[in-house]
Design an enzyme around this catalytic site. Structure first.
Site, PDB file in Angstrom:
ATOM      1  N   THR A 123      -3.359 -14.237  -4.256  1.00 25.52           N
ATOM      2  CA  THR A 123      -2.237 -14.882  -4.953  1.00 25.52           C
ATOM      3  C   THR A 123      -1.304 -15.489  -3.910  1.00 25.52           C
ATOM      4  OG1 THR A 123      -2.422 -13.251  -6.698  1.00 25.52           O
ATOM      5  CG2 THR A 123      -0.348 -14.490  -6.600  1.00 25.52           C
ATOM      6  N   LEU A 152      -7.618  -9.679 -12.311  1.00 28.25           N
ATOM      7  CA  LEU A 152      -8.040  -8.314 -12.644  1.00 28.25           C
ATOM      8  C   LEU A 152      -6.866  -7.346 -12.724  1.00 28.25           C
ATOM      9  CD1 LEU A 152      -8.090  -6.152 -10.043  1.00 28.25           C
ATOM     10  CD2 LEU A 152     -10.036  -7.530  -9.402  1.00 28.25           C
ATOM     11  N   GLU A 154      -5.674  -3.373 -12.435  1.00 29.08           N
ATOM     12  CA  GLU A 154      -6.093  -2.099 -11.873  1.00 29.08           C
ATOM     13  C   GLU A 154      -6.456  -1.180 -13.044  1.00 29.08           C
ATOM     14  OE1 GLU A 154      -3.549  -0.495  -8.856  1.00 29.08           O
ATOM     15  OE2 GLU A 154      -3.276  -2.448  -7.934  1.00 29.08           O
ATOM     16  N   LYS A 206      -1.922 -18.453 -11.782  1.00 34.66           N
ATOM     17  CA  LYS A 206      -1.819 -17.012 -11.532  1.00 34.66           C
ATOM     18  C   LYS A 206      -0.368 -16.514 -11.620  1.00 34.66           C
ATOM     19  CE  LYS A 206      -2.574 -12.866 -10.245  1.00 34.66           C
ATOM     20  NZ  LYS A 206      -3.430 -12.227  -9.311  1.00 34.66           N
ATOM     21  N   ALA A 254       7.792  -0.540 -24.508  1.00 29.87           N
ATOM     22  CA  ALA A 254       9.076  -0.380 -23.807  1.00 29.87           C
ATOM     23  C   ALA A 254       9.071   0.911 -22.999  1.00 29.87           C
ATOM     24  CB  ALA A 254      10.210  -0.348 -24.822  1.00 29.87           C
ATOM     25  N   CYS A 262       1.447  -6.236  -7.879  1.00 29.02           N
ATOM     26  CA  CYS A 262       1.377  -7.658  -8.275  1.00 29.02           C
ATOM     27  C   CYS A 262       2.634  -8.170  -8.960  1.00 29.02           C
ATOM     28  CB  CYS A 262       0.179  -7.879  -9.190  1.00 29.02           C
ATOM     29  SG  CYS A 262      -1.374  -7.665  -8.327  1.00 29.02           S
TER      30      CYS A 262
HETATM   31  C1  UDX Z   1      -1.311  -7.278 -13.315  1.00 28.36           C
HETATM   32  C2  UDX Z   1      -1.873  -8.318 -14.288  1.00 28.36           C
HETATM   33  O1  UDX Z   1      -2.006  -7.721 -15.583  1.00 28.36           O
HETATM   34  C3  UDX Z   1      -3.219  -8.820 -13.795  1.00 28.36           C
HETATM   35  O2  UDX Z   1      -3.721  -9.811 -14.664  1.00 28.36           O
HETATM   36  C4  UDX Z   1      -3.026  -9.386 -12.404  1.00 28.36           C
HETATM   37  O3  UDX Z   1      -4.255  -9.821 -11.870  1.00 28.36           O
HETATM   38  C5  UDX Z   1      -2.407  -8.351 -11.479  1.00 28.36           C
HETATM   39  O4  UDX Z   1      -1.193  -7.860 -12.031  1.00 28.36           O
HETATM   40  P1  UDX Z   1      -1.781  -4.699 -12.839  1.00 28.36           P
HETATM   41  O5  UDX Z   1      -0.799  -4.782 -11.719  1.00 28.36           O
HETATM   42  O6  UDX Z   1      -3.071  -3.964 -12.629  1.00 28.36           O
HETATM   43  O7  UDX Z   1      -2.196  -6.171 -13.312  1.00 28.36           O
HETATM   44  O8  UDX Z   1      -1.017  -3.979 -14.035  1.00 28.36           O
HETATM   45  P2  UDX Z   1      -0.649  -4.277 -15.562  1.00 28.36           P
HETATM   46  O9  UDX Z   1      -1.621  -3.611 -16.445  1.00 28.36           O
HETATM   47  O10 UDX Z   1      -0.365  -5.698 -15.788  1.00 28.36           O
HETATM   48  O11 UDX Z   1       0.725  -3.457 -15.644  1.00 28.36           O
HETATM   49  C6  UDX Z   1       1.821  -3.812 -14.816  1.00 28.36           C
HETATM   50  C7  UDX Z   1       2.978  -2.889 -15.019  1.00 28.36           C
HETATM   51  O12 UDX Z   1       3.595  -3.152 -16.259  1.00 28.36           O
HETATM   52  C8  UDX Z   1       2.658  -1.395 -15.014  1.00 28.36           C
HETATM   53  O13 UDX Z   1       3.644  -0.719 -14.255  1.00 28.36           O
HETATM   54  C9  UDX Z   1       2.737  -1.012 -16.475  1.00 28.36           C
HETATM   55  O14 UDX Z   1       3.101   0.341 -16.646  1.00 28.36           O
HETATM   56  C10 UDX Z   1       3.832  -1.946 -16.974  1.00 28.36           C
HETATM   57  N1  UDX Z   1       3.760  -2.243 -18.415  1.00 28.36           N
HETATM   58  C11 UDX Z   1       2.672  -2.889 -18.925  1.00 28.36           C
HETATM   59  C12 UDX Z   1       4.816  -1.895 -19.241  1.00 28.36           C
HETATM   60  O15 UDX Z   1       5.817  -1.319 -18.798  1.00 28.36           O
HETATM   61  N2  UDX Z   1       4.740  -2.205 -20.581  1.00 28.36           N
HETATM   62  C13 UDX Z   1       3.673  -2.838 -21.114  1.00 28.36           C
HETATM   63  O16 UDX Z   1       3.696  -3.084 -22.329  1.00 28.36           O
HETATM   64  C14 UDX Z   1       2.605  -3.187 -20.267  1.00 28.36           C
END
Ligand code: UDX
Length: 436
Positions: A123, A152, A154, A206, A254, A262
């Site tokens: 990114t 992707l 995690e 992205k 929430a 990321c």
């Molecule tokens: C994210 C993007 O989803 C992915 O497409 C990108 O490639 C990389 O960044 P990731 O960091 O693995 O992926 O986590 P994600 O599932 O998006 O969650 C991010 C954060 O948001 C987490 O801390 C999660 O707990 C929080 N979250 C997610 C919330 O607080 N509420 C939600 O409804 C969803």
């Protein structure tokens, strides 16, 4: 003949991409400057927790298609090189640190054969791909560069890599696109949407996607603040608005907000880059998204103080969860760990449990207390914080847990526990965005 592939940078993205490319039948060489990491991967071990990845890695190594090395000369006869190195936030600014991307490009440019295609997956701030392409062509005029952002998540890294919901390729000519179509033939056969874009658009896709996701989470956390003030319930509100297909119910959970490697750094780097481009006003709202997100952490700490005392010195607090989200051992910018560290700094005696992230959390905060089992964390606690929504926590028996603690007070920072069940077992139950 199948194309030969290299993956430069074998961290989260690279290790997963290398194993997945091999599982599609390509001969893959993973390259990293970190000899210890290469040794681990060669032994079939993944240096982080990602469901399914270690099994796949071992299978692919055994197939003979997947190898790892620190020696860049190994990529001399490779057709497609994926750059998967990290772009962390710079220590003293919001911008991304491009040191690793620049170094990887130089290394590949010096070692790749004419006619090969370099594909950036990291990114990066918009404009990087065009700059790197120019640099590549100076060193190796018969090579080419494309950009192919990775989405992707995690915890779902293998599934998301093998079956992405879309493929975005930033290219400057048909030959580069066609080569990428050869790489992603199995996805095209599954009718995965294919978006051809120019280089800057592919880079923007992205950060725009991550900004949208961050905005959705901060939106619902802002609603949580209003619900608290007005005596409403954000979980019901989220459910109700989510039925509108234009809004959708996902990413409306929430709680203590987003973290990880990321979302936080990507929105900050995006703001920094927009500033450089003179478009800072357009992304001013992301500053607010960031502060709503950070405020959620403070709101949990306020709830703790409300229930215990303004002075947290000596209060025993159990923290369930350290990872930034479940099914991950990643503690980068983890809201859970940040909250735990803040209440410990305020004098509380904190004991943290996490099914997978204790070792990395301990490495970051060696002075905090940790427990390998949930019971050990809860024993004698004045208050319990639920901060990462692992399945094991939803499966806890509230009545049994009540017997362990000194005070049955639960603060659910993720709105994921069954409130009624905990209340029925005698717990005082608090949650963000619900009447407390
Ligand atoms: C994210 C993007 O989803 C992915 O497409 C990108 O490639 C990389 O960044 P990731 O960091 O693995 O992926 O986590 P994600 O599932 O998006 O969650 C991010 C954060 O948001 C987490 O801390 C999660 O707990 C929080 N979250 C997610 C919330 O607080 N509420 C939600 O409804 C969803």
């Amino acid at each position: 003949m199948k194309l030969k592939v290299s993956v430069i940078g074998t961290g989260y993205l690279g290790a997963t991409h290398a194993a997945c490319m091999s599982s599609l039948g390509f001969e893959v060489i993973g390259v990293d400057v970190d000899a210890a990491k290469i040794e681990l991967l060669t032994a079939g071990r993944v240096p982080f927790y990602e469901p399914g990845l270690e099994d796949l890695l071992q299978k692919e190594i055994a197939s003979g298609r997947l190898t790892f090395t620190t020696d860049l000369r190994a990529i001399a006869d490779v057709d497609v090189h994926f750059i998967c190195v990290g772009t962390p936030q710079q220590p003293n600014s919001l911008a991304a640190d491009l040191t690793y991307v620049d170094a990887a490009l130089d290394a590949v440019a010096a070692n790749c054969k004419p006619g090969s295609l370099v594909v950036g997956k990291s990114t990066v701030p918009v404009g990087t791909a065009a700059r790197l392409r120019e640099r590549l062509l100076k060193i190796n005029p018969k090579a080419d560069l494309a950009w192919n952002p990775e989405f992707l998540r995690e915890g779902f890294a293998v599934e998301d890599t093998l079956h992405p919901n879309r493929l975005v390729v930033g290219v400057t000519n048909d030959a580069a696109e066609n080569k990428l179509k050869e790489i992603y033939a199995s996805n095209l056969a599954e009718n995965t949407p294919w978006v051809r874009a120019d280089l800057p658009t592919s880079e923007l896709v992205k950060v725009a996607a991550n900004s949208f996701l961050a905005t959705k989470i901060s939106f619902i956390n802002a609603m949580a603040e209003v619900c608290e003030a007005a005596g409403g319930d954000v979980t019901v509100l989220a459910k109700a608005i989510g039925y509108d297909p234009r809004i959708g119910s996902r990413f409306l959970q929430a709680g203590i907000g987003f973290g990880g490697g990321c979302l936080p750094k990507d929105i900050r780097a995006f703001m920094a880059r927009a500033g450089e481009l003179g478009a800072d006003q357009a992304l001013e709202f992301l500053r607010e998204i960031d502060s709503i997100n950070l405020r959620a952490r403070q709101r949990v700490i306020e709830l703790v103080r409300k229930d215990l005392s303004d002075n947290l010195a000596g209060k025993k607090i159990a923290v369930l969860g350290a990872a930034f989200k479940p099914d991950s051992d990643d503690v980068r910018d983890s809201p859970a760990l940040d909250i735990a560290a803040q209440i410990a700094a305020a004098g509380a005696v904190v004991t943290i449990h996490d099914p997978k992230a204790i070792a990395p959390a301990k490495k970051r905060f060696p002075a905090l207390g940790f427990s390998e089992d949930i019971e050990g964390a809860l024993k004698g606690a004045d208050l319990v914080l639920h901060l990462t929504e692992w399945k094991v926590y939803r499966e806890l028996d509230p009545a049994k847990m009540a017997k362990l603690v000194a005070n049955p007070i639960m603060i659910d920072g993720r709105n994921a526990l069954d409130r009624e069940a905990w209340i029925a077992a005698g717990w005082k139950f608090r949650a963000l965005g619900r009447a407390n």
